[in-house]
Motif scaffolding. Structure first.
Motif, short mmCIF file in Angstrom:
data_model
loop_
_atom_site.label_atom_id
_atom_site.label_comp_id
_atom_site.label_asym_id
_atom_site.label_seq_id
_atom_site.Cartn_x
_atom_site.Cartn_y
_atom_site.Cartn_z
N MET A 189 0.99 -1.17 -0.03
CA MET A 189 0.10 0.04 -0.22
C MET A 189 1.03 1.31 -0.01
SD MET A 189 -3.21 -1.02 2.44
CE MET A 189 -4.44 -2.28 2.07
N GLY A 190 2.14 1.10 -0.14
CA GLY A 190 3.02 2.20 -0.07
C GLY A 190 3.12 3.12 1.19
N LEU A 191 2.75 2.24 2.32
CA LEU A 191 2.85 3.12 3.57
C LEU A 191 4.46 3.34 4.14
CD1 LEU A 191 -0.28 1.73 5.22
CD2 LEU A 191 0.04 3.80 4.24
N ASP A 192 5.14 2.26 3.77
CA ASP A 192 6.47 2.52 4.16
C ASP A 192 7.37 3.66 3.53
OD1 ASP A 192 6.26 1.14 1.73
OD2 ASP A 192 8.25 0.19 1.79
N ARG A 193 6.72 4.05 2.18
CA ARG A 193 7.35 5.27 1.58
C ARG A 193 6.32 6.51 1.86
NH1 ARG A 193 6.69 0.91 -1.41
NH2 ARG A 193 5.09 1.79 -2.72
N HIS A 194 5.32 6.30 1.80
CA HIS A 194 4.33 7.58 2.12
C HIS A 194 3.35 7.24 3.22
CE1 HIS A 194 5.74 8.79 -1.72
NE2 HIS A 194 5.57 7.79 -2.34
N PRO A 195 3.76 7.27 4.63
CA PRO A 195 3.00 7.05 5.63
C PRO A 195 1.76 8.11 5.77
CG PRO A 195 5.08 8.06 6.43
CD PRO A 195 5.40 7.75 4.83
N GLU A 196 1.96 9.08 4.64
CA GLU A 196 0.85 10.13 5.06
C GLU A 196 -0.48 9.43 4.31
OE1 GLU A 196 2.97 11.10 1.24
OE2 GLU A 196 3.52 10.52 3.48
N LEU A 197 -0.31 8.43 3.47
CA LEU A 197 -1.39 7.85 2.99
C LEU A 197 -2.35 6.98 3.97
CD1 LEU A 197 0.36 6.43 -0.54
CD2 LEU A 197 -0.97 8.48 -0.29
N ARG A 198 -1.83 6.75 4.98
CA ARG A 198 -2.71 5.94 6.11
C ARG A 198 -4.06 6.36 6.43
NH1 ARG A 198 -1.32 6.26 12.27
NH2 ARG A 198 -2.54 8.00 12.13
N ASP A 199 -4.10 7.75 6.67
CA ASP A 199 -5.60 8.27 6.79
C ASP A 199 -6.43 8.13 5.65
OD1 ASP A 199 -4.74 8.39 9.37
OD2 ASP A 199 -4.40 10.87 9.17
#
Length: 213
Positions: free
Chosen positions: A147-157
């Protein structure tokens, strides 16, 4: 048999021997199926697992299952497909019917682990994010990194904003997995709920197959 989760994720498991029944399953179910085989003495059942990572591309599951059935059907009296619908939109069920093989009932493993009736009774299922033992162990490989959260944690929400809780459906009573699952919930910003399901309808489905001639 010692199997790593990484192997089951990317490679799957080839069948060994020629028992009377072949189980074609998702690699995410391998440890549980092998445990049930050992506990019940189901030596007439062989197991082949497709790579668990197919769940990241559910449109490929039907064709891969069909290929496995075609490759092995001459060697076995019966084949049982240990997948639920798993995001195939009914295509897997239709293909299994066309091939003349049975499969596990239900929309996905979360439902059959808990039991289809009990799972359907939850009124908040649509806002719950589910993990099993395998997915807790493979959280980074199946959730965080794809989900790319390792690179873009701002995507979590944005990705998880409509979820209210993480539900850990435990097949085994393992304190380390409980702690990791709770940590996964915190990383996703979700409330945490623990449910011990054991093997659920997976066990009963395999019991039914084991006694069929």
């Amino acid at each position: 048999m010692q199997l790593s989760d990484a192997q089951l994720t990317t490679e799957g498991l080839e069948a060994e021997g020629h028992g009377r029944i072949l189980l074609i399953a998702c690699g995410a179910l391998a440890h549980e199926i092998l445990a049930l085989k050992r506990a019940n003495g189901w030596d007439h059942m062989d197991l082949q697992c497709l790579p668990a990572k197919l769940h990241l591309y559910p449109e490929k599951i039907t064709q891969e299952v069909a290929a496995a059935v075609t490759a092995h059907r001459a060697d076995y009296a019966r084949i049982f497909v240990v997948y639920a619908d798993c995001g195939t939109g009914g295509l897997l069920q239709a293909k299994c019917a066309e091939l003349g093989v049975e499969m596990v009932a239900g929309p996905h493993c979360y439902a059959f682990y808990e039991g289809l009736d009990r799972f359907a009774a939850h009124d908040d299922e649509i806002s719950a994010f589910y993990l099993t033992d395998f997915l807790v162990r493979q959280f980074d490989a199946f959730v965080w990194k794809p989900m790319g959260l390792d690179r873009h944690p701002e995507l979590r929400d944005m990705i998880f904003g409509n979820y209210t809780k993480l539900v850990y459906q435990a097949q085994t009573d393992d304190a380390s997995l409980r702690a990791k699952a709770e940590s996964c919930a915190a990383r996703l910003g979700l409330a945490y709920e623990y449910r011990f399901t054991g093997y659920g309808d997976l066990k009963t489905s395999l019991e039914e197959q084991a006694v069929k001639l």
